[in-house]
Design a protein around this motif. Structure first.
Motif, PDB file in Angstrom:
ATOM      1  N   LEU A  25      57.234  30.778  31.236  1.00 26.75           N
ATOM      2  CA  LEU A  25      56.625  30.649  29.920  1.00 26.75           C
ATOM      3  C   LEU A  25      56.165  32.009  29.390  1.00 26.75           C
ATOM      4  N   ILE A  26      55.445  32.757  30.215  1.00 20.47           N
ATOM      5  CA  ILE A  26      54.934  34.065  29.796  1.00 20.47           C
ATOM      6  C   ILE A  26      56.082  35.033  29.514  1.00 20.47           C
ATOM      7  N   ASP A  27      57.078  35.054  30.400  1.00 23.62           N
ATOM      8  CA  ASP A  27      58.222  35.957  30.214  1.00 23.62           C
ATOM      9  C   ASP A  27      59.017  35.611  28.960  1.00 23.62           C
ATOM     10  N   THR A  28      59.138  34.313  28.670  1.00 28.07           N
ATOM     11  CA  THR A  28      59.877  33.874  27.478  1.00 28.07           C
ATOM     12  C   THR A  28      59.160  34.305  26.202  1.00 28.07           C
ATOM     13  N   ILE A 204      50.597  41.499  27.997  1.00 25.78           N
ATOM     14  CA  ILE A 204      49.635  41.990  28.992  1.00 25.78           C
ATOM     15  C   ILE A 204      49.751  41.188  30.284  1.00 25.78           C
ATOM     16  N   ILE A 205      49.801  39.851  30.150  1.00 27.23           N
ATOM     17  CA  ILE A 205      49.911  38.995  31.340  1.00 27.23           C
ATOM     18  C   ILE A 205      51.227  39.259  32.066  1.00 27.23           C
ATOM     19  N   SER A 206      52.323  39.363  31.314  1.00 27.18           N
ATOM     20  CA  SER A 206      53.629  39.596  31.911  1.00 27.18           C
ATOM     21  C   SER A 206      53.656  40.912  32.694  1.00 27.18           C
ATOM     22  N   PHE A 207      53.021  41.942  32.137  1.00 29.31           N
ATOM     23  CA  PHE A 207      52.961  43.244  32.823  1.00 29.31           C
ATOM     24  C   PHE A 207      52.298  43.106  34.191  1.00 29.31           C
ATOM     25  N   LEU A 209      51.857  40.353  35.977  1.00 25.83           N
ATOM     26  CA  LEU A 209      52.626  39.473  36.867  1.00 25.83           C
ATOM     27  C   LEU A 209      53.824  40.203  37.470  1.00 25.83           C
ATOM     28  N   GLN A 210      54.413  41.123  36.713  1.00 26.04           N
ATOM     29  CA  GLN A 210      55.568  41.874  37.221  1.00 26.04           C
ATOM     30  C   GLN A 210      55.154  42.986  38.175  1.00 26.04           C
ATOM     31  N   LYS A 211      54.070  43.685  37.856  1.00 20.83           N
ATOM     32  CA  LYS A 211      53.652  44.847  38.649  1.00 20.83           C
ATOM     33  C   LYS A 211      52.750  44.460  39.824  1.00 20.83           C
ATOM     34  N   PHE A 212      51.908  43.456  39.617  1.00 22.65           N
ATOM     35  CA  PHE A 212      50.926  43.073  40.651  1.00 22.65           C
ATOM     36  C   PHE A 212      50.919  41.551  40.786  1.00 22.65           C
ATOM     37  N   TYR A 213      52.047  40.989  41.206  1.00 24.04           N
ATOM     38  CA  TYR A 213      52.228  39.538  41.153  1.00 24.04           C
ATOM     39  C   TYR A 213      51.160  38.781  41.934  1.00 24.04           C
ATOM     40  N   TYR A 214      51.000  39.091  43.225  1.00 20.62           N
ATOM     41  CA  TYR A 214      50.074  38.309  44.052  1.00 20.62           C
ATOM     42  C   TYR A 214      48.621  38.585  43.689  1.00 20.62           C
ATOM     43  N   ASN A 215      48.307  39.823  43.325  1.00 21.63           N
ATOM     44  CA  ASN A 215      46.947  40.117  42.856  1.00 21.63           C
ATOM     45  C   ASN A 215      46.627  39.262  41.624  1.00 21.63           C
ATOM     46  N   SER A 216      47.590  39.214  40.692  1.00 24.29           N
ATOM     47  CA  SER A 216      47.400  38.434  39.471  1.00 24.29           C
ATOM     48  C   SER A 216      47.299  36.946  39.782  1.00 24.29           C
ATOM     49  N   LEU A 217      48.159  36.473  40.697  1.00 24.52           N
ATOM     50  CA  LEU A 217      48.166  35.052  41.044  1.00 24.52           C
ATOM     51  C   LEU A 217      46.841  34.631  41.671  1.00 24.52           C
ATOM     52  N   PHE A 218      46.323  35.452  42.590  1.00 20.33           N
ATOM     53  CA  PHE A 218      45.039  35.130  43.220  1.00 20.33           C
ATOM     54  C   PHE A 218      43.911  35.155  42.188  1.00 20.33           C
ATOM     55  N   PHE A 219      43.982  36.091  41.233  1.00 14.64           N
ATOM     56  CA  PHE A 219      42.985  36.143  40.167  1.00 14.64           C
ATOM     57  C   PHE A 219      43.046  34.873  39.318  1.00 14.64           C
ATOM     58  N   LEU A 220      44.277  34.432  38.964  1.00 14.13           N
ATOM     59  CA  LEU A 220      44.445  33.243  38.139  1.00 14.13           C
ATOM     60  C   LEU A 220      43.964  31.985  38.849  1.00 14.13           C
ATOM     61  N   VAL A 221      44.232  31.895  40.155  1.00 17.40           N
ATOM     62  CA  VAL A 221      43.757  30.745  40.933  1.00 17.40           C
ATOM     63  C   VAL A 221      42.233  30.750  40.984  1.00 17.40           C
ATOM     64  N   GLY A 222      41.645  31.940  41.176  1.00 16.83           N
ATOM     65  CA  GLY A 222      40.188  32.060  41.149  1.00 16.83           C
ATOM     66  C   GLY A 222      39.612  31.643  39.810  1.00 16.83           C
ATOM     67  N   LEU A 223      40.313  32.034  38.739  1.00 18.73           N
ATOM     68  CA  LEU A 223      39.902  31.662  37.384  1.00 18.73           C
ATOM     69  C   LEU A 223      39.887  30.145  37.225  1.00 18.73           C
ATOM     70  N   MET A 224      40.924  29.485  37.747  1.00 18.26           N
ATOM     71  CA  MET A 224      40.998  28.028  37.701  1.00 18.26           C
ATOM     72  C   MET A 224      39.831  27.392  38.444  1.00 18.26           C
ATOM     73  N   LEU A 225      39.569  27.884  39.653  1.00 19.84           N
ATOM     74  CA  LEU A 225      38.501  27.302  40.459  1.00 19.84           C
ATOM     75  C   LEU A 225      37.132  27.540  39.829  1.00 19.84           C
ATOM     76  N   GLY A 226      36.911  28.763  39.332  1.00 20.48           N
ATOM     77  CA  GLY A 226      35.626  29.073  38.717  1.00 20.48           C
ATOM     78  C   GLY A 226      35.348  28.222  37.497  1.00 20.48           C
ATOM     79  N   SER A 227      36.381  27.983  36.704  1.00 23.45           N
ATOM     80  CA  SER A 227      36.201  27.204  35.478  1.00 23.45           C
ATOM     81  C   SER A 227      36.120  25.702  35.752  1.00 23.45           C
TER      82      SER A 227
END
Length: 282
Positions: A25-28, A204-207, A209-227
Protein backbone atom coordinates in the motif's frame (compact mmCIF):
# COMPACT_ATOMS: atom_id res chain seq x y z
CA UNK A 1 -9.93 -0.55 6.53
CA UNK A 2 -12.96 1.64 5.79
CA UNK A 3 -14.87 0.27 8.79
CA UNK A 4 -11.82 0.70 11.03
CA UNK A 5 -11.35 4.31 9.91
CA UNK A 6 -14.92 5.12 10.97
CA UNK A 7 -14.27 4.20 14.60
CA UNK A 8 -12.20 6.55 16.77
CA UNK A 9 -9.21 4.70 18.21
CA UNK A 10 -8.85 2.19 15.35
CA UNK A 11 -6.49 2.69 12.42
CA UNK A 12 -6.99 1.58 8.84
CA UNK A 13 -3.20 1.21 8.75
CA UNK A 14 -3.51 -1.38 11.53
CA UNK A 15 -5.84 -3.46 9.36
CA UNK A 16 -3.44 -3.11 6.41
CA UNK A 17 -0.57 -4.37 8.59
CA UNK A 18 -2.70 -7.24 9.96
CA UNK A 19 -3.73 -8.33 6.43
CA UNK A 20 -0.15 -8.12 5.11
CA UNK A 21 -0.77 -5.41 2.51
CA UNK A 22 0.83 -2.49 4.36
CA UNK A 23 4.16 -2.28 2.52
CA UNK A 24 2.49 -2.72 -0.89
CA UNK A 25 0.00 0.00 0.00
CA UNK A 26 2.71 2.49 0.99
CA UNK A 27 4.90 1.65 -2.02
CA UNK A 28 1.92 2.00 -4.39
CA UNK A 29 0.93 5.40 -3.03
CA UNK A 30 4.55 6.57 -3.05
CA UNK A 31 4.99 5.56 -6.71
CA UNK A 32 2.65 8.35 -7.92
CA UNK A 33 4.54 11.31 -9.35
CA UNK A 34 4.30 14.10 -11.95
CA UNK A 35 4.41 11.54 -14.79
CA UNK A 36 0.82 10.60 -13.95
CA UNK A 37 -0.38 13.95 -15.34
CA UNK A 38 1.48 13.45 -18.65
CA UNK A 39 0.14 9.92 -19.07
CA UNK A 40 -3.43 11.09 -18.51
CA UNK A 41 -3.05 14.10 -20.81
CA UNK A 42 -1.75 11.81 -23.58
CA UNK A 43 -4.58 9.30 -22.94
CA UNK A 44 -2.08 6.53 -22.15
CA UNK A 45 -4.50 4.87 -19.75
CA UNK A 46 -3.15 1.33 -20.13
CA UNK A 47 0.40 2.46 -19.37
CA UNK A 48 -0.92 4.45 -16.42
CA UNK A 49 -2.84 1.40 -15.16
CA UNK A 50 0.15 -0.95 -15.51
CA UNK A 51 2.78 1.45 -14.16
CA UNK A 52 1.16 2.35 -10.85
CA UNK A 53 -0.30 -0.93 -9.51
CA UNK A 54 -3.81 0.42 -10.04
CA UNK A 55 -5.48 -2.98 -9.85
CA UNK A 56 -4.42 -3.30 -6.20
CA UNK A 57 -5.18 0.33 -5.36
CA UNK A 58 -8.59 0.48 -7.07
CA UNK A 59 -9.77 -2.75 -5.42
CA UNK A 60 -8.67 -1.38 -2.06
CA UNK A 61 -10.24 2.07 -2.55
CA UNK A 62 -13.55 0.60 -3.76
CA UNK A 63 -13.66 -1.57 -0.63
CA UNK A 64 -12.82 1.37 1.66
CA UNK A 65 -15.31 3.82 0.16
CA UNK A 66 -18.10 1.23 -0.13
CA UNK A 67 -17.72 0.32 3.53
CA UNK A 68 -17.62 3.98 4.60
CA UNK A 69 -20.74 5.05 2.70
CA UNK A 70 -22.73 1.81 3.08
CA UNK A 71 -21.94 1.05 6.71
CA UNK A 72 -21.42 4.50 8.25
CA UNK A 73 -24.84 4.46 9.97
CA UNK A 74 -24.57 0.79 11.04
CA UNK A 75 -21.02 1.09 12.37
CA UNK A 76 -21.71 4.30 14.26
CA UNK A 77 -24.88 2.74 15.69
CA UNK A 78 -22.93 -0.34 16.85
CA UNK A 79 -20.21 1.94 18.25
CA UNK A 80 -22.78 3.98 20.19
CA UNK A 81 -24.99 1.09 21.39
CA UNK A 82 -22.47 -1.77 21.85
CA UNK A 83 -19.12 -0.02 22.46
CA UNK A 84 -17.78 -2.75 24.75
CA UNK A 85 -18.27 -5.44 22.10
CA UNK A 86 -16.91 -3.30 19.26
CA UNK A 87 -13.77 -2.39 21.20
CA UNK A 88 -13.33 -5.97 22.47
CA UNK A 89 -13.07 -7.10 18.85
CA UNK A 90 -10.58 -4.45 17.76
CA UNK A 91 -8.61 -4.63 21.03
CA UNK A 92 -8.15 -8.35 20.38
CA UNK A 93 -7.21 -7.79 16.73
CA UNK A 94 -4.50 -5.28 17.71
CA UNK A 95 -3.10 -7.38 20.59
CA UNK A 96 -3.00 -10.69 18.70
CA UNK A 97 -1.70 -9.17 15.45
CA UNK A 98 1.01 -7.25 17.35
CA UNK A 99 2.16 -10.44 19.04
CA UNK A 100 2.07 -12.32 15.73
CA UNK A 101 4.06 -9.67 13.82
CA UNK A 102 6.52 -9.32 16.72
CA UNK A 103 7.21 -13.08 16.91
CA UNK A 104 7.46 -13.43 13.12
CA UNK A 105 9.91 -10.50 12.94
CA UNK A 106 12.10 -11.99 15.69
CA UNK A 107 12.41 -15.20 13.66
CA UNK A 108 13.48 -13.30 10.54
CA UNK A 109 15.77 -10.74 12.18
CA UNK A 110 18.32 -10.68 14.96
CA UNK A 111 16.72 -9.19 18.04
CA UNK A 112 19.01 -6.48 19.40
CA UNK A 113 18.88 -3.48 21.71
CA UNK A 114 18.16 -1.09 18.84
CA UNK A 115 15.05 -3.02 17.76
CA UNK A 116 13.84 -3.12 21.37
CA UNK A 117 14.45 0.64 21.63
CA UNK A 118 12.37 1.37 18.51
CA UNK A 119 9.66 -0.94 19.86
CA UNK A 120 9.57 0.93 23.20
CA UNK A 121 9.61 4.36 21.48
CA UNK A 122 6.62 3.24 19.38
CA UNK A 123 4.74 2.16 22.52
CA UNK A 124 5.47 5.50 24.22
CA UNK A 125 4.40 7.64 21.23
CA UNK A 126 1.27 5.52 20.63
CA UNK A 127 0.23 5.80 24.27
CA UNK A 128 1.04 9.52 24.48
CA UNK A 129 -1.11 10.41 21.45
CA UNK A 130 -4.13 8.63 23.00
CA UNK A 131 -3.86 10.90 26.07
CA UNK A 132 -4.02 14.21 24.12
CA UNK A 133 -7.10 16.26 24.98
CA UNK A 134 -9.41 17.49 22.16
CA UNK A 135 -9.09 21.03 20.80
CA UNK A 136 -11.56 22.98 18.67
CA UNK A 137 -10.85 24.26 15.18
CA UNK A 138 -13.16 26.48 13.15
CA UNK A 139 -15.00 25.18 10.08
CA UNK A 140 -13.15 27.35 7.57
CA UNK A 141 -11.42 26.09 4.41
CA UNK A 142 -7.94 25.84 5.94
CA UNK A 143 -9.11 23.98 9.08
CA UNK A 144 -10.97 21.35 7.05
CA UNK A 145 -8.03 20.99 4.63
CA UNK A 146 -5.56 20.71 7.54
CA UNK A 147 -7.78 18.13 9.31
CA UNK A 148 -7.82 15.97 6.16
CA UNK A 149 -4.05 16.25 5.76
CA UNK A 150 -3.25 15.28 9.38
CA UNK A 151 -5.91 12.59 9.80
CA UNK A 152 -4.86 10.71 6.64
CA UNK A 153 -1.28 10.56 7.94
CA UNK A 154 -2.62 8.84 11.05
CA UNK A 155 -4.80 6.51 8.97
CA UNK A 156 -1.79 5.05 7.16
CA UNK A 157 0.18 4.58 10.39
CA UNK A 158 -0.73 1.36 12.24
CA UNK A 159 -2.04 2.18 15.70
CA UNK A 160 -2.87 5.83 15.03
CA UNK A 161 -6.54 6.37 14.28
CA UNK A 162 -7.47 9.02 11.74
CA UNK A 163 -10.90 9.24 13.38
CA UNK A 164 -9.28 9.79 16.77
CA UNK A 165 -7.07 12.55 15.33
CA UNK A 166 -10.26 14.16 13.96
CA UNK A 167 -11.74 13.94 17.47
CA UNK A 168 -8.63 15.68 18.87
CA UNK A 169 -9.01 18.41 16.22
CA UNK A 170 -12.74 18.72 16.98
CA UNK A 171 -13.72 17.71 13.44
CA UNK A 172 -14.86 14.06 13.77
CA UNK A 173 -18.64 14.59 14.04
CA UNK A 174 -18.53 17.46 11.54
CA UNK A 175 -16.90 15.24 8.87
CA UNK A 176 -19.10 12.23 9.68
CA UNK A 177 -22.22 14.40 9.31
CA UNK A 178 -20.83 15.69 6.00
CA UNK A 179 -20.47 12.08 4.79
CA UNK A 180 -24.00 11.15 5.89
CA UNK A 181 -25.45 14.29 4.25
CA UNK A 182 -23.26 14.06 1.11
CA UNK A 183 -21.98 17.60 1.67
CA UNK A 184 -19.84 17.62 -1.49
CA UNK A 185 -17.95 20.96 -1.01
CA UNK A 186 -16.82 20.02 2.52
CA UNK A 187 -15.86 16.48 1.44
CA UNK A 188 -13.86 17.82 -1.54
CA UNK A 189 -11.87 20.19 0.68
CA UNK A 190 -11.25 17.41 3.20
CA UNK A 191 -10.27 14.96 0.43
CA UNK A 192 -7.86 17.52 -1.07
CA UNK A 193 -6.06 17.85 2.25
CA UNK A 194 -6.04 14.07 2.63
CA UNK A 195 -4.43 13.61 -0.80
CA UNK A 196 -1.68 16.14 -0.04
CA UNK A 197 -0.95 14.45 3.30
CA UNK A 198 -1.12 10.96 1.83
CA UNK A 199 1.29 11.47 -1.08
CA UNK A 200 3.84 13.40 1.00
CA UNK A 201 3.74 11.21 4.11
CA UNK A 202 3.80 7.91 2.20
CA UNK A 203 7.23 8.82 0.80
CA UNK A 204 8.61 9.25 4.31
CA UNK A 205 7.21 5.90 5.47
CA UNK A 206 8.40 4.14 2.31
CA UNK A 207 11.93 5.50 2.80
CA UNK A 208 12.16 4.11 6.33
CA UNK A 209 10.63 0.76 5.34
CA UNK A 210 13.19 0.37 2.54
CA UNK A 211 16.26 1.56 4.45
CA UNK A 212 15.43 0.38 7.99
CA UNK A 213 12.76 -2.29 7.52
CA UNK A 214 12.90 -4.14 10.85
CA UNK A 215 13.55 -0.99 12.89
CA UNK A 216 10.47 0.56 11.27
CA UNK A 217 8.41 -2.61 11.71
CA UNK A 218 9.22 -2.86 15.43
CA UNK A 219 8.38 0.85 15.82
CA UNK A 220 5.02 0.34 14.05
CA UNK A 221 4.17 -2.69 16.19
CA UNK A 222 5.04 -0.66 19.30
CA UNK A 223 2.81 2.13 18.00
CA UNK A 224 -0.05 -0.35 17.65
CA UNK A 225 0.42 -1.71 21.16
CA UNK A 226 0.79 1.73 22.74
CA UNK A 227 -2.36 3.02 21.10
CA UNK A 228 -4.34 -0.07 22.17
CA UNK A 229 -4.80 1.87 25.41
CA UNK A 230 -7.57 3.71 23.54
CA UNK A 231 -9.27 0.41 22.61
CA UNK A 232 -9.69 -0.96 26.15
CA UNK A 233 -13.44 -1.79 26.27
CA UNK A 234 -14.27 -0.60 29.81
CA UNK A 235 -13.96 3.11 30.46
CA UNK A 236 -15.20 5.55 33.09
CA UNK A 237 -14.90 9.22 32.11
CA UNK A 238 -12.46 8.19 29.37
CA UNK A 239 -10.22 6.34 31.85
CA UNK A 240 -9.52 2.60 31.56
CA UNK A 241 -11.04 0.59 34.41
CA UNK A 242 -11.63 -3.07 35.25
CA UNK A 243 -14.91 -4.67 34.11
CA UNK A 244 -15.95 -5.03 37.76
CA UNK A 245 -15.36 -1.35 38.59
CA UNK A 246 -17.32 -0.49 35.42
CA UNK A 247 -20.30 -2.46 36.78
CA UNK A 248 -19.98 -0.84 40.20
CA UNK A 249 -19.75 2.69 38.78
CA UNK A 250 -22.57 2.49 36.21
CA UNK A 251 -24.64 -0.33 37.76
CA UNK A 252 -24.67 -1.86 34.28
CA UNK A 253 -23.77 -5.20 32.75
CA UNK A 254 -20.06 -5.31 31.86
CA UNK A 255 -20.62 -8.02 29.21
CA UNK A 256 -17.42 -9.70 30.39
CA UNK A 257 -18.21 -13.21 29.10
CA UNK A 258 -19.35 -12.10 25.64
CA UNK A 259 -16.38 -9.71 25.43
CA UNK A 260 -13.94 -12.53 26.22
CA UNK A 261 -15.61 -14.66 23.52
CA UNK A 262 -15.27 -11.81 21.00
CA UNK A 263 -11.63 -11.30 22.09
CA UNK A 264 -10.93 -15.01 21.44
CA UNK A 265 -12.69 -14.78 18.05
CA UNK A 266 -10.36 -11.91 17.13
CA UNK A 267 -7.41 -14.19 17.91
CA UNK A 268 -8.88 -16.87 15.64
CA UNK A 269 -9.27 -14.26 12.87
CA UNK A 270 -5.58 -13.35 13.17
CA UNK A 271 -4.63 -17.05 13.14
CA UNK A 272 -6.61 -17.51 9.91
CA UNK A 273 -4.85 -14.48 8.37
CA UNK A 274 -1.47 -15.93 9.39
CA UNK A 275 -2.28 -19.29 7.76
CA UNK A 276 -3.36 -17.51 4.58
CA UNK A 277 -0.07 -15.58 4.58
CA UNK A 278 1.89 -18.80 4.93
CA UNK A 279 0.00 -20.37 2.02
CA UNK A 280 0.61 -17.27 -0.09
CA UNK A 281 4.33 -17.27 0.74
CA UNK A 282 4.60 -20.98 -0.04
Amino acid sequence: MGIADLIPGISGGTIALITNIYKELIDTIKSFNINVIFLLINFEFKKFYDSYNLQFLLNLLVGIFCSIFLFVSFILSAYENFPIHVFSLFFGLVIFSSISIFLTSIKKSKLNYLLVLFFLIGIFIGYFITTIKPISLSNDFFSIFFSGMISICAMVLPGLSGSFILLILGKYFYIVESIKNFDIPILLIFASGALVGLFSFSRIISFFLQKFYYNSLFFLVGLMLGSSNKLWPWKVEDNNVSPFFYTQFFSENNYLVSSIIIFIISGIIILIFEKQKLKFND
